[in-house]
Every structure is written in structure tokens, then in C-alpha cells.
Design an enzyme around this catalytic site. Sequence first.
Site, PDB file in Angstrom:
ATOM      1  N   SER A 178       5.694 -28.569 -10.049  1.00 40.97           N
ATOM      2  CA  SER A 178       6.003 -27.305  -9.368  1.00 40.97           C
ATOM      3  C   SER A 178       5.728 -26.116 -10.276  1.00 40.97           C
ATOM      4  O   SER A 178       5.764 -26.235 -11.509  1.00 40.97           O
ATOM      5  CB  SER A 178       7.478 -27.285  -8.956  1.00 40.97           C
ATOM      6  OG  SER A 178       7.862 -26.015  -8.454  1.00 40.97           O
ATOM      7  N   TYR A 191      16.540 -28.585 -10.859  1.00 41.44           N
ATOM      8  CA  TYR A 191      15.252 -28.916 -10.250  1.00 41.44           C
ATOM      9  C   TYR A 191      14.093 -28.509 -11.156  1.00 41.44           C
ATOM     10  O   TYR A 191      13.170 -29.289 -11.409  1.00 41.44           O
ATOM     11  CB  TYR A 191      15.152 -28.215  -8.900  1.00 41.44           C
ATOM     12  CG  TYR A 191      13.805 -28.338  -8.217  1.00 41.44           C
ATOM     13  CD1 TYR A 191      13.488 -29.463  -7.466  1.00 41.44           C
ATOM     14  CD2 TYR A 191      12.861 -27.309  -8.301  1.00 41.44           C
ATOM     15  CE1 TYR A 191      12.259 -29.568  -6.818  1.00 41.44           C
ATOM     16  CE2 TYR A 191      11.640 -27.399  -7.659  1.00 41.44           C
ATOM     17  CZ  TYR A 191      11.348 -28.532  -6.918  1.00 41.44           C
ATOM     18  OH  TYR A 191      10.124 -28.623  -6.277  1.00 41.44           O
TER      19      TYR A 191
END
Length: 286
Positions: A178, A191
Site C-alpha cells: 500500500s 495497518y
Amino acid sequence: MSDETTYPAQQQEPPGRTQDMNPVPDHGERSYVGSGKLEGKRALITGGDSGIGRAVAIAYAREGADVAITHLPEEKDDAESTCAVVEAAGRKAVAIEVDLRERDECDRVVRDTIAALGGLDVLVNNAGYQMPREGGLDEMSDERLDRTLKTNLYALFWLTRAASRHLPEGGSIINNTSIQAYDPSEALLDYAATKAAINNITVNLASELGPRGIRVNAVAPGPIWTPLQPATQPPEKIEKFGQDTPLGRPGQPAEVAPAFVFLASDRDASYVSGTVLGVTGGKPVF
């Protein structure tokens, strides 16, 4: 593909449903045209029921690959929709209901995939969990950390370990990381940390598995319009989602899938390993 730069405020219960999104994401159902880049290959895509995973499954099928996808029980409808598009492309589709936070279940997924498809050539570690936190570090529960780390990291290790025993020379592992690995949000502390770790894991595994002719790479998406967004973001943030990119808009899953096709192709990416490919709307991945 939507040209909209803003989406209406909306919210769903996790993990979110594709059909309830406004607008419905573009997974390439009508736009993706294959050219045989993955002809005869067999792929396992975790979290392939919706979002980026669905777009990758569709693209792989139209490139000639048979596909197995994993999904949670509450994602069954989305998984069936994905399989229908894969089968419409003339390829085999297998949907495996599973909670990837269990090691034995990860091992089962690989066994079931090989039994159904006759082998395995490509593993896409796509499934992930995120939930913006409220409050500071002291309020971050062990249960939350356990869910995030097991879904995003433990499962990746378990699946890769099980799959790597069966991948042939020319096989490929592709991890979904990401932009959060490079530009972390405070609200996504846990995360973002897992995504940075996945970058490191990708480079390490490329070194370890390279002598066997197995390539390991990652794709780092930016803000992509998937069910994860309305299921984990407050409605007011959805209205501004993706506007902070240089391109000024969120991306669609169909815009990410070609990166996964490229990396899976031993024709186009035969000398590409240990790389993180950014699909971020212009945000840097370095």
C-alpha cells in the site's frame, strides 16, 4: 471507468458489499481485454471476492488463467459474482470460504486450490484488514492488533510457505502492499506498519526463492475505490477520498489489475523480482 473525482458520502458495515457502493467500482468487467499473457496458468488470489482481488481475478481469467479465490462467509455473494465473470471468460473458478487468521486454514486453502486446479503457478497475497483507530496508542486493543497482524502478515507467511513448496520454476508470488507503507496515516498505524513489513518481506523472499526461479514482487496501490473504503471510513471522508493524489481522484480496481498481470507474466516480467510497483495516482513509492 468512472471519471468522477468525488463520491457521495456513504457508509457500510465491514467488510462491505460491492453492490451497495455508489458508484459501483469498475473491476474491468466490460473493459479488460486479455491477450493470452497467462495462458494455462493457475492462480490463487486471496480476498478475490471484491475490490482489487476481483479485478485481478477477472484480468487473470481473460489472460488465460484458471483462478481460485478466498473469501469470508459474509462475502459469499461477491465471491459468486466474481466466479461468474471468471467462468464467462471460459476459465475455471473456485471460491474457498476461509478465515485466513488460522494457520491450518491457510494450509487447507493451498491444498484445495491445487486439488481443484491441478497445480499452482501464481500466488497473490491480496487479502487485508484495516480499520481506522479512535483514540491514542493506549486505546489500541490487543484484539485489534491480533486481527490486523494475523490477516495482513501471518496469513501471508503461512500461505507463501505452503504455496512455495508447489510453485514451479517460473512461478510468481505477488503481495499487495500500500501507499500507506510510504505515507502512513496516524489513524492506520497498525495497518500501515504491516504494509511496510510486506515490502521488506517481498525483497527477502525474492532473494530466497530466486535460485528456484520463483519471482516475488509487490504492488502498492494508492486510494482505490473498493468496499473497504465505505466499510472503514467515516462518510465525510468518502467525499474527499483520493483527491489528495496528483491525479486528483481515486483509482478503480481495474486500474490496478494490469500491474498484477504484468508481474505474473513470465513473458513480460521474467527478470522482475524484489520490486514494489506503485499504482498510486502519482504519490511516490520510495
